[in-house]
Design a protein around this motif. Structure first.
Motif, PDB file in Angstrom:
ATOM      1  N   TRP A 162       0.827  -1.206   0.000  1.00  0.00           N
ATOM      2  CA  TRP A 162       0.000   0.000   0.000  1.00  0.00           C
ATOM      3  C   TRP A 162       0.861   1.256   0.000  1.00  0.00           C
ATOM      4  O   TRP A 162       0.577   2.225  -0.706  1.00  0.00           O
ATOM      5  CB  TRP A 162      -0.909  -0.024   1.228  1.00  0.00           C
ATOM      6  CG  TRP A 162      -1.651   1.260   1.442  1.00  0.00           C
ATOM      7  CD1 TRP A 162      -2.639   1.777   0.678  1.00  0.00           C
ATOM      8  CD2 TRP A 162      -1.416   2.218   2.488  1.00  0.00           C
ATOM      9  NE1 TRP A 162      -3.067   2.992   1.185  1.00  0.00           N
ATOM     10  CE2 TRP A 162      -2.326   3.274   2.295  1.00  0.00           C
ATOM     11  CE3 TRP A 162      -0.539   2.255   3.563  1.00  0.00           C
ATOM     12  CZ2 TRP A 162      -2.373   4.370   3.151  1.00  0.00           C
ATOM     13  CZ3 TRP A 162      -0.586   3.348   4.420  1.00  0.00           C
ATOM     14  CH2 TRP A 162      -1.493   4.393   4.201  1.00  0.00           C
ATOM     15  N   ALA A 163       1.957   1.227   0.784  1.00  0.00           N
ATOM     16  CA  ALA A 163       2.862   2.372   0.840  1.00  0.00           C
ATOM     17  C   ALA A 163       3.490   2.628  -0.526  1.00  0.00           C
ATOM     18  O   ALA A 163       3.584   3.778  -0.978  1.00  0.00           O
ATOM     19  CB  ALA A 163       3.945   2.133   1.892  1.00  0.00           C
ATOM     20  N   VAL A 164       3.913   1.561  -1.190  1.00  0.00           N
ATOM     21  CA  VAL A 164       4.504   1.691  -2.520  1.00  0.00           C
ATOM     22  C   VAL A 164       3.503   2.286  -3.503  1.00  0.00           C
ATOM     23  O   VAL A 164       3.823   3.182  -4.292  1.00  0.00           O
ATOM     24  CB  VAL A 164       4.984   0.312  -3.023  1.00  0.00           C
ATOM     25  CG1 VAL A 164       5.310   0.368  -4.513  1.00  0.00           C
ATOM     26  CG2 VAL A 164       6.197  -0.149  -2.240  1.00  0.00           C
ATOM     27  N   SER A 165       2.277   1.806  -3.455  1.00  0.00           N
ATOM     28  CA  SER A 165       1.239   2.312  -4.365  1.00  0.00           C
ATOM     29  C   SER A 165       0.955   3.789  -4.124  1.00  0.00           C
ATOM     30  O   SER A 165       0.771   4.560  -5.081  1.00  0.00           O
ATOM     31  CB  SER A 165      -0.051   1.499  -4.183  1.00  0.00           C
ATOM     32  OG  SER A 165       0.148   0.139  -4.492  1.00  0.00           O
ATOM     33  N   LEU A 166       0.955   4.189  -2.846  1.00  0.00           N
ATOM     34  CA  LEU A 166       0.658   5.584  -2.522  1.00  0.00           C
ATOM     35  C   LEU A 166       1.767   6.508  -3.002  1.00  0.00           C
ATOM     36  O   LEU A 166       1.498   7.580  -3.558  1.00  0.00           O
ATOM     37  CB  LEU A 166       0.459   5.734  -1.004  1.00  0.00           C
ATOM     38  CG  LEU A 166      -0.117   7.072  -0.529  1.00  0.00           C
ATOM     39  CD1 LEU A 166      -1.501   7.296  -1.132  1.00  0.00           C
ATOM     40  CD2 LEU A 166      -0.199   7.107   0.990  1.00  0.00           C
ATOM     41  N   MET A 167       3.028   6.102  -2.811  1.00  0.00           N
ATOM     42  CA  MET A 167       4.138   6.917  -3.301  1.00  0.00           C
ATOM     43  C   MET A 167       4.140   6.971  -4.820  1.00  0.00           C
ATOM     44  O   MET A 167       4.478   7.995  -5.414  1.00  0.00           O
ATOM     45  CB  MET A 167       5.468   6.370  -2.783  1.00  0.00           C
ATOM     46  CG  MET A 167       5.763   6.714  -1.332  1.00  0.00           C
ATOM     47  SD  MET A 167       7.481   6.360  -0.856  1.00  0.00           S
ATOM     48  CE  MET A 167       7.448   4.561  -0.817  1.00  0.00           C
ATOM     49  N   PRO A 211       4.855  14.009  -2.137  1.00  0.00           N
ATOM     50  CA  PRO A 211       3.856  14.281  -1.094  1.00  0.00           C
ATOM     51  C   PRO A 211       3.314  13.002  -0.455  1.00  0.00           C
ATOM     52  O   PRO A 211       2.876  13.023   0.701  1.00  0.00           O
ATOM     53  CB  PRO A 211       2.760  15.037  -1.856  1.00  0.00           C
ATOM     54  CG  PRO A 211       3.483  15.711  -2.963  1.00  0.00           C
ATOM     55  CD  PRO A 211       4.537  14.724  -3.387  1.00  0.00           C
ATOM     56  N   GLY A 212       3.351  11.902  -1.196  1.00  0.00           N
ATOM     57  CA  GLY A 212       2.913  10.635  -0.626  1.00  0.00           C
ATOM     58  C   GLY A 212       3.800  10.196   0.523  1.00  0.00           C
ATOM     59  O   GLY A 212       3.347   9.545   1.463  1.00  0.00           O
ATOM     60  N   ALA A 271      11.735   5.446  -0.308  1.00  0.00           N
ATOM     61  CA  ALA A 271      11.666   6.748  -0.978  1.00  0.00           C
ATOM     62  C   ALA A 271      13.032   7.132  -1.529  1.00  0.00           C
ATOM     63  O   ALA A 271      13.148   7.638  -2.652  1.00  0.00           O
ATOM     64  CB  ALA A 271      11.155   7.804  -0.002  1.00  0.00           C
ATOM     65  N   GLY A 272      14.087   6.908  -0.726  1.00  0.00           N
ATOM     66  CA  GLY A 272      15.431   7.226  -1.190  1.00  0.00           C
ATOM     67  C   GLY A 272      15.858   6.370  -2.358  1.00  0.00           C
ATOM     68  O   GLY A 272      16.465   6.863  -3.323  1.00  0.00           O
ATOM     69  N   PHE A 273      15.538   5.080  -2.303  1.00  0.00           N
ATOM     70  CA  PHE A 273      15.880   4.169  -3.405  1.00  0.00           C
ATOM     71  C   PHE A 273      15.174   4.588  -4.688  1.00  0.00           C
ATOM     72  O   PHE A 273      15.770   4.603  -5.769  1.00  0.00           O
ATOM     73  CB  PHE A 273      15.487   2.739  -3.024  1.00  0.00           C
ATOM     74  CG  PHE A 273      15.471   1.788  -4.178  1.00  0.00           C
ATOM     75  CD1 PHE A 273      16.639   1.500  -4.870  1.00  0.00           C
ATOM     76  CD2 PHE A 273      14.296   1.184  -4.587  1.00  0.00           C
ATOM     77  CE1 PHE A 273      16.632   0.619  -5.945  1.00  0.00           C
ATOM     78  CE2 PHE A 273      14.275   0.310  -5.658  1.00  0.00           C
ATOM     79  CZ  PHE A 273      15.444   0.014  -6.339  1.00  0.00           C
ATOM     80  N   THR A 274      13.906   4.950  -4.568  1.00  0.00           N
ATOM     81  CA  THR A 274      13.138   5.358  -5.739  1.00  0.00           C
ATOM     82  C   THR A 274      13.704   6.634  -6.355  1.00  0.00           C
ATOM     83  O   THR A 274      13.781   6.777  -7.576  1.00  0.00           O
ATOM     84  CB  THR A 274      11.673   5.598  -5.353  1.00  0.00           C
ATOM     85  OG1 THR A 274      11.172   4.442  -4.704  1.00  0.00           O
ATOM     86  CG2 THR A 274      10.827   5.910  -6.576  1.00  0.00           C
ATOM     87  N   ALA A 275      14.135   7.574  -5.484  1.00  0.00           N
ATOM     88  CA  ALA A 275      14.710   8.819  -5.980  1.00  0.00           C
ATOM     89  C   ALA A 275      15.985   8.561  -6.782  1.00  0.00           C
ATOM     90  O   ALA A 275      16.295   9.289  -7.727  1.00  0.00           O
ATOM     91  CB  ALA A 275      15.006   9.746  -4.813  1.00  0.00           C
ATOM     92  N   ALA A 282       9.143  14.196   3.858  1.00  0.00           N
ATOM     93  CA  ALA A 282       9.112  13.277   5.003  1.00  0.00           C
ATOM     94  C   ALA A 282       9.210  14.042   6.317  1.00  0.00           C
ATOM     95  O   ALA A 282       8.491  13.739   7.287  1.00  0.00           O
ATOM     96  CB  ALA A 282      10.258  12.269   4.899  1.00  0.00           C
ATOM     97  N   THR A 283      10.080  15.033   6.364  1.00  0.00           N
ATOM     98  CA  THR A 283      10.239  15.824   7.582  1.00  0.00           C
ATOM     99  C   THR A 283       8.992  16.654   7.862  1.00  0.00           C
ATOM    100  O   THR A 283       8.588  16.810   9.022  1.00  0.00           O
ATOM    101  CB  THR A 283      11.481  16.729   7.462  1.00  0.00           C
ATOM    102  OG1 THR A 283      12.631  15.912   7.182  1.00  0.00           O
ATOM    103  CG2 THR A 283      11.724  17.491   8.758  1.00  0.00           C
TER     104      THR A 283
END
Length: 226
Positions: free
Chosen positions: A24-29, A35-36, A59-63, A79-80
């Motif tokens: 679910w987290a992957v789908s949302l990002m 912003p996800g 998130a870092g890997f995807t970036a 994230a912050t």
């Protein structure tokens, strides 16, 4: 542009390995982009079963991937922001509960004395600012520390500043770590898991010591009354 789900499926670790929450987290990002990440971290503050130790390295890997929809800096900023907003939500809950109501509720717990509560509150009022800062980098306490800060009405702007700084350090480690490690980003999640086990063991030991201490104290008092 290749979706985040496609990128992850090409890595050594499949999203399905993380179960329903991870997928679910992957789908949302994938749907919301950076912003996800903020939304997920905000929810993680309120619902600890959503693990930031997976969300942030992901998130870092995807970036860092060729199909990345955002940079690691953008992921860190969002994230912050999510961390601070989530912390303020729990701060508000603590402020709503208030000092008197919280003390009354805690006093109803077995083996908890009013003196113990007063000592704990006194310690927090003395060291609360450092506790909030370092607490943002400790599993379990990352979210919970915001509640006593609200109960004791810590300065809202100092609370926000310390939360921002502590969260930025924690988020940088995991977001940039995921970016730098690439397909090996799951190493961070494993390391954080061991850190969490240590924290749980320490907390359990303290609770056990407290229970044994209170039981022995009650027995001594009972014998002295005879």
């Amino acid at each position: 542009m290749t979706s985040l789900t496609t990128v992850l499926s090409q890595s050594a670790t499949e999203p399905s390995a993380f179960g329903a929450i991870g997928d679910w987290a992957v789908s949302l990002m994938n749907f919301l982009g950076a912003p996800g990440v903020a939304l997920l971290v905000f929810l993680e503050n309120l619902f600890p079963p959503i693990p930031s130790e997976i969300i942030l390295p992901l998130a870092g890997f995807t970036a860092g991937s060729a199909a990345g929809q955002f940079t690691w800096v953008a992921a860190l900023i969002w994230a912050t922001a999510g961390s601070v907003l989530g912390a303020y939500a729990l701060y508000g809950l603590g402020a709503w509960l208030g000092h008197d109501r919280t003390v009354k509720l805690l006093s109803m717990l077995p083996l908890v004395d009013r003196d113990d509560i007063d000592k704990t509150i006194g310690w927090f009022n003395k060291h609360g600012y450092w506790t909030v800062f370092f607490g943002r980098m400790v599993p379990i306490f990352r979210s919970l520390i915001s509640i006593p800060a609200g109960v004791e009405r810590m300065s809202w702007w100092k609370f926000g500043l310390l939360t921002l700084c502590g969260s930025a350090i924690w988020n940088t480690i995991f977001v940039y770590g995921g970016f730098a490690l690439g397909s090996n980003w799951e190493v961070l999640e494993q390391a954080a898991g061991w850190f969490q086990y240590i924290v749980i063991a320490v907390v359990a030991s303290v609770i056990l010591w407290y229970i044994v201490h209170k039981i022995r104290k009650a027995r001594r008092e009972h014998q002295a009354e005879r």
